[in-house]
Design a protein around this motif. Structure first.
Motif, PDB file in Angstrom:
ATOM      1  N   ILE A 133      -1.459 117.905  70.133  1.00 17.70           N
ATOM      2  CA  ILE A 133      -2.617 117.394  69.395  1.00 17.70           C
ATOM      3  C   ILE A 133      -3.824 118.301  69.582  1.00 17.70           C
ATOM      4  O   ILE A 133      -4.555 118.589  68.628  1.00 17.70           O
ATOM      5  CB  ILE A 133      -2.972 115.964  69.865  1.00 17.70           C
ATOM      6  CG1 ILE A 133      -1.806 115.008  69.586  1.00 17.70           C
ATOM      7  CG2 ILE A 133      -4.235 115.466  69.162  1.00 17.70           C
ATOM      8  CD1 ILE A 133      -2.042 113.602  70.083  1.00 17.70           C
ATOM      9  N   PHE A 134      -4.014 118.789  70.800  1.00 15.41           N
ATOM     10  CA  PHE A 134      -5.206 119.585  71.115  1.00 15.41           C
ATOM     11  C   PHE A 134      -5.198 120.942  70.412  1.00 15.41           C
ATOM     12  O   PHE A 134      -6.194 121.341  69.803  1.00 15.41           O
ATOM     13  CB  PHE A 134      -5.308 119.780  72.632  1.00 15.41           C
ATOM     14  CG  PHE A 134      -6.433 120.686  73.064  1.00 15.41           C
ATOM     15  CD1 PHE A 134      -7.757 120.299  72.923  1.00 15.41           C
ATOM     16  CD2 PHE A 134      -6.166 121.935  73.604  1.00 15.41           C
ATOM     17  CE1 PHE A 134      -8.796 121.129  73.312  1.00 15.41           C
ATOM     18  CE2 PHE A 134      -7.195 122.774  74.003  1.00 15.41           C
ATOM     19  CZ  PHE A 134      -8.511 122.364  73.853  1.00 15.41           C
ATOM     20  N   PRO A 164      -3.753 122.157  67.611  1.00 15.29           N
ATOM     21  CA  PRO A 164      -4.085 122.242  66.184  1.00 15.29           C
ATOM     22  C   PRO A 164      -5.584 122.213  65.920  1.00 15.29           C
ATOM     23  O   PRO A 164      -6.058 122.827  64.960  1.00 15.29           O
ATOM     24  CB  PRO A 164      -3.395 121.006  65.594  1.00 15.29           C
ATOM     25  CG  PRO A 164      -2.234 120.778  66.488  1.00 15.29           C
ATOM     26  CD  PRO A 164      -2.735 121.115  67.865  1.00 15.29           C
ATOM     27  N   ILE A 165      -6.338 121.514  66.782  1.00 14.88           N
ATOM     28  CA  ILE A 165      -7.797 121.494  66.645  1.00 14.88           C
ATOM     29  C   ILE A 165      -8.368 122.880  66.908  1.00 14.88           C
ATOM     30  O   ILE A 165      -9.224 123.385  66.165  1.00 14.88           O
ATOM     31  CB  ILE A 165      -8.419 120.465  67.613  1.00 14.88           C
ATOM     32  CG1 ILE A 165      -7.924 119.053  67.280  1.00 14.88           C
ATOM     33  CG2 ILE A 165      -9.943 120.530  67.562  1.00 14.88           C
ATOM     34  CD1 ILE A 165      -8.352 117.997  68.277  1.00 14.88           C
ATOM     35  N   VAL A 166      -7.869 123.520  67.979  1.00 10.27           N
ATOM     36  CA  VAL A 166      -8.302 124.883  68.317  1.00 10.27           C
ATOM     37  C   VAL A 166      -7.912 125.839  67.195  1.00 10.27           C
ATOM     38  O   VAL A 166      -8.701 126.698  66.791  1.00 10.27           O
ATOM     39  CB  VAL A 166      -7.676 125.340  69.650  1.00 10.27           C
ATOM     40  CG1 VAL A 166      -8.053 126.790  69.957  1.00 10.27           C
ATOM     41  CG2 VAL A 166      -8.128 124.429  70.794  1.00 10.27           C
ATOM     42  N   CYS A 167      -6.695 125.697  66.674  1.00 13.83           N
ATOM     43  CA  CYS A 167      -6.236 126.549  65.573  1.00 13.83           C
ATOM     44  C   CYS A 167      -7.110 126.379  64.340  1.00 13.83           C
ATOM     45  O   CYS A 167      -7.334 127.337  63.586  1.00 13.83           O
ATOM     46  CB  CYS A 167      -4.780 126.237  65.234  1.00 13.83           C
ATOM     47  SG  CYS A 167      -3.598 126.727  66.496  1.00 13.83           S
ATOM     48  N   GLY A 168      -7.602 125.161  64.131  1.00 18.61           N
ATOM     49  CA  GLY A 168      -8.502 124.905  63.012  1.00 18.61           C
ATOM     50  C   GLY A 168      -9.794 125.698  63.142  1.00 18.61           C
ATOM     51  O   GLY A 168     -10.318 126.224  62.151  1.00 18.61           O
ATOM     52  N   LEU A 169     -10.304 125.812  64.376  1.00 19.69           N
ATOM     53  CA  LEU A 169     -11.512 126.607  64.622  1.00 19.69           C
ATOM     54  C   LEU A 169     -11.229 128.082  64.369  1.00 19.69           C
ATOM     55  O   LEU A 169     -12.054 128.806  63.802  1.00 19.69           O
ATOM     56  CB  LEU A 169     -11.995 126.386  66.051  1.00 19.69           C
ATOM     57  CG  LEU A 169     -12.459 124.964  66.392  1.00 19.69           C
ATOM     58  CD1 LEU A 169     -12.807 124.853  67.872  1.00 19.69           C
ATOM     59  CD2 LEU A 169     -13.669 124.581  65.541  1.00 19.69           C
ATOM     60  N   MET A 201      -0.604 126.066  63.657  1.00 18.39           N
ATOM     61  CA  MET A 201      -0.887 124.643  63.460  1.00 18.39           C
ATOM     62  C   MET A 201       0.403 123.877  63.164  1.00 18.39           C
ATOM     63  O   MET A 201       0.649 122.801  63.725  1.00 18.39           O
ATOM     64  CB  MET A 201      -1.895 124.452  62.325  1.00 18.39           C
ATOM     65  CG  MET A 201      -3.304 124.921  62.651  1.00 18.39           C
ATOM     66  SD  MET A 201      -4.466 124.709  61.281  1.00 18.39           S
ATOM     67  CE  MET A 201      -4.719 122.930  61.332  1.00 18.39           C
ATOM     68  N   LEU A 234      -5.359 113.657  75.718  1.00 21.31           N
ATOM     69  CA  LEU A 234      -5.480 113.531  74.261  1.00 21.31           C
ATOM     70  C   LEU A 234      -4.112 113.123  73.730  1.00 21.31           C
ATOM     71  O   LEU A 234      -3.151 113.885  73.812  1.00 21.31           O
ATOM     72  CB  LEU A 234      -5.927 114.861  73.649  1.00 21.31           C
ATOM     73  CG  LEU A 234      -6.337 114.853  72.181  1.00 21.31           C
ATOM     74  CD1 LEU A 234      -7.513 113.912  71.948  1.00 21.31           C
ATOM     75  CD2 LEU A 234      -6.706 116.258  71.722  1.00 21.31           C
ATOM     76  N   SER A 276      -8.855 128.741  75.513  1.00 23.94           N
ATOM     77  CA  SER A 276      -9.365 128.457  74.163  1.00 23.94           C
ATOM     78  C   SER A 276     -10.761 129.032  73.978  1.00 23.94           C
ATOM     79  O   SER A 276     -11.061 129.636  72.939  1.00 23.94           O
ATOM     80  CB  SER A 276      -9.385 126.946  73.913  1.00 23.94           C
ATOM     81  OG  SER A 276      -8.089 126.409  73.932  1.00 23.94           O
TER      82      SER A 276
END
Length: 209
Positions: free
Chosen positions: A181-182, A184-189, A172, A12, A25
């Motif tokens: 990059i990966f 921050p996506i997990v942190c968003g969840l 984040m 990614l 995760s």
């Protein structure tokens, strides 16, 4: 366990996403999701999550984070005991034998904030002296916030979700600042779950549950 740290699942951006990244995760999200649903079984998932974090940090040679895992494990054990062994005046009105949701007083909140700021400042200073950390104070702030959020979760305090939301936002920022990059996506969840759980536990608090 080397295959967990050495197996690349996909790329990614410029970063390789390893199998261990996905495993941690999934278990981390499952743990906080179950906690947000007021399930005592989140602690069993938490034990597995801590184990895989230990494996990940060992493989990535992140020894400072590695040394924190025994503390996280101890908090998890404390929380498991407190949630399932409440005192008579702490028992949930809806779940017999389980700890009810409560909240901190304002003086207690002030003490928690002061503790986080002082410990994070000292920790950040230590990291800056040792060197090697590009964002020592932000890194230490996230770490101390995580431990505080875990402790408040273990005590089943509604305020833990405020702490978790701060953790999610600062994480984040931290990951974006170092080019990840990966994560921050997990942190968003995590952030979405934290918002939902904040309101869910507030309802339980009102019901004295």
């Amino acid at each position: 366990m080397d295959f967990l740290n050495n197996t690349v699942l996909f790329t990614l951006g410029n970063a390789n996403i390893m199998l261990i990244d996905i495993v941690t995760s999934v278990f981390g999200l499952a743990c906080v999701f179950m906690a947000g649903r007021n399930s005592k079984y989140n602690f069993w998932v938490g034990y597995v999550y801590t184990f895989f974090l230990f494996v990940m940090f060992m493989g990535k040679h992140l020894y400072a984070s590695l040394l924190l895992q025994p503390i996280s494990l101890a908090i998890n054990v404390l929380g498991h005991w407190r949630w399932t062994h409440p005192k008579s005046n702490e028992e949930s009105s809806q779940k017999a034998g389980e700890l009810k949701v409560s909240s901190l007083s304002w003086p207690q909140r002030g003490l928690c904030i002061a503790a986080v700021l002082v410990i994070a400042a000292l920790w950040g200073w230590g990291l800056s002296v040792v060197g090697g950390d590009p964002v020592p104070y932000l890194d230490s702030c996230v770490t101390v916030l995580i431990l505080m959020a875990q402790l408040l979760s273990a005590l089943k305090k509604w305020d833990c979700w405020i702490a978790w939301l701060l953790v999610n936002v600062t994480q984040m920022i931290l990951h974006i600042s170092v080019g990840n990059i990966f994560m921050p996506i997990v942190c968003g969840l995590y952030l979405v779950n934290g918002i939902v759980s904040l309101f869910s536990w507030n309802n339980l608090l009102k019901k004295n549950a």
